[in-house]
Enzyme design. Structure first.
Site, PDB file in Angstrom:
ATOM      1  N   SER A  54       5.665   5.477  -3.440  1.00  6.89           N
ATOM      2  CA  SER A  54       6.690   6.630  -3.166  1.00  6.89           C
ATOM      3  C   SER A  54       6.398   7.256  -2.107  1.00  6.89           C
ATOM      4  O   SER A  54       7.216   8.251  -1.404  1.00  6.89           O
ATOM      5  CB  SER A  54       6.403   7.536  -4.493  1.00  6.89           C
ATOM      6  N   GLU A  82      21.171   6.485  -5.947  1.00  8.29           N
ATOM      7  CA  GLU A  82      20.040   5.545  -6.687  1.00  8.29           C
ATOM      8  C   GLU A  82      19.724   6.117  -8.100  1.00  8.29           C
ATOM      9  O   GLU A  82      19.726   5.598  -9.028  1.00  8.29           O
ATOM     10  CB  GLU A  82      19.071   5.136  -5.725  1.00  8.29           C
ATOM     11  N   GLY A 136       0.874  -1.159  -0.176  1.00 11.70           N
ATOM     12  CA  GLY A 136      -0.069   0.024   0.014  1.00 11.70           C
ATOM     13  C   GLY A 136       0.921   1.084  -0.038  1.00 11.70           C
ATOM     14  O   GLY A 136       0.335   2.511  -0.023  1.00 11.70           O
TER      15      GLY A 136
END
Length: 382
Positions: free
Chosen positions: A135, A245, A132
């Protein structure tokens, strides 16, 4: 366009990586894709040849080389080999897991974990995303509570790259429900900890050999010595490590753009139609000209970002710009290259077809394009 970003040392390293890939990866990659699993032994060989993990200090058995240009060379050569499942696993180690372990560990933790990464015996993963929560990191529901000196971890993660293979998993969890953004911490969960289980290997449309999994934590007892970084600063640790990243995603994206473009350019001047190479038709030349220009312009930004990272000046906003733009460019280039291949572009035996599905994820993981634009927009509004 000529690039002056590399030295002779980088080019010598390129030859090492290229020879390693030709010997240890290219002959096996199709089988890995069919089996949906990369042979574990290849990572020991990759680590031994310095294909990843170069930044690990000499005190723990590594080369102690922080120059990100070596990482970019490896990404370029792996892209040319069209071994994108392998590329993602290598990037996961260098741009995520090791970045956290080198920055946030204590001396005891470094001596316990880093030598295993030097030899390739340990593979790591980073577990943020939940069913759920994507971002929105503040929506993380996985939680840990104190029990004496230990922590008891409960929760679930999903879409975790190398989740099946990983020996160490950096897990983000809520440790104080009343502390807002200061209520999260990071923990290192090790393979055999009771209560840590792995769900199914997720069936993706691309990158089949790179395992992606669901992870479950049921009353997992985490020793105090496996807290990573500072208690309560987990969210800040995650945010501060996202620029690398995202740089890694941009580096892989531009490398893959160039590799697939070069395959397509060659194809266009080998493929005959209506009595001539299709590359001799103006429309095809214009398509190639546009892609060549966009790739060169984006490459200049990525190169500058790599140098900024080396200098310690790459900002989160600049990393976000590179991540969204170059990954979106990658999707456009893959689509156009498939089109220029015609029916052959739809055949899985052609690298362009595999790249078309393998690279679609790039605009999603590491923060979606929309999130990248929000980061940039907030900075502009400020």
């Amino acid at each position: 366009m000529e690039r002056d970003i590399y030295t002779d040392d980088h080019e010598q390293y390129r030859e090492t990586v290229r020879e390693f890939l030709a010997r240890e990866v290219v002959p096996h990659h199709a089988r890995w894709e069919a089996d949906r699993w990369i042979d574990r032994a290849v990572f020991a060989e990759a680590a031994k040849h310095g294909v990843y993990g170069l930044q690990i200090p000499e005190a723990y058995g590594g080369a102690g080389e922080p120059d990100y240009r070596f990482r970019m060379v490896a990404a370029e050569e792996i892209a040319k080999a069209h071994a994108l499942s392998f590329a993602l696993t290598v990037s996961l180690q260098d741009d995520l897991v090791l970045h956290y372990l080198l920055d946030l560990t204590t001396e005891e933790q470094r001596r316990r974990w880093l030598p295993g990464f030097v030899t390739g015996e340990l593979i790591g993963a980073l577990a943020m995303t939940e069913p759920g929560t994507g971002s929105d990191l503040q929506g993380i529901a996985t939680h840990a509570r104190r029990d004496g000196e230990d922590w008891i971890l409960n929760g679930q993660k999903t879409f975790i790259s190398s989740g099946i293979m990983a020996d160490l998993v950096v897990v983000a969890a809520r440790t104080d429900p009343d502390a807002g953004s200061k209520g999260f911490s990071l923990f290192v969960v090790e393979r055999d900890m009771p209560g840590f289980t792995r769900g199914r290997k997720l069936d993706k449309i691309g990158l089949p050999a790179q395992d992606t999994a669901e992870l479950f934590f049921t009353d997992v007892r985490i020793p105090a010595g496996n807290l990573l970084g500072t208690e309560g600063r987990g969210l800040q640790h995650l945010m501060s490590h996202l620029p690398r990243e995202r740089l890694g995603i941009a580096v892989k994206a531009i490398a893959n753009c160039r590799a697939v473009f070069e395959e397509t350019r060659r194809y266009c001047f080998e493929r005959k139609a209506f009595g001539q190479s299709i590359g001799d038709f103006q429309h095809v030349r214009f398509e190639l000209a546009e892609m060549a220009t966009e790739i060169d312009v984006a490459q200049a930004y990525v190169d500058r970002s790599v140098l900024a990272f080396n200098a310690g000046t790459l900002s989160a906003v600049d990393a976000a710009k590179g991540k969204w733009y170059v990954s979106e460019l990658q999707n456009r280039v893959m689509d156009r290259c498939v089109q220029l291949h015609g029916g052959y572009g739809y055949m899985a035996e052609y690298p362009v077809a595999r790249a078309f599905v393998d690279t679609r994820i790039q605009t999603i993981y590491g923060g979606t394009t929309a999130i990248m634009k929000e980061i940039i927009g907030r900075d502009l509004a400020r």
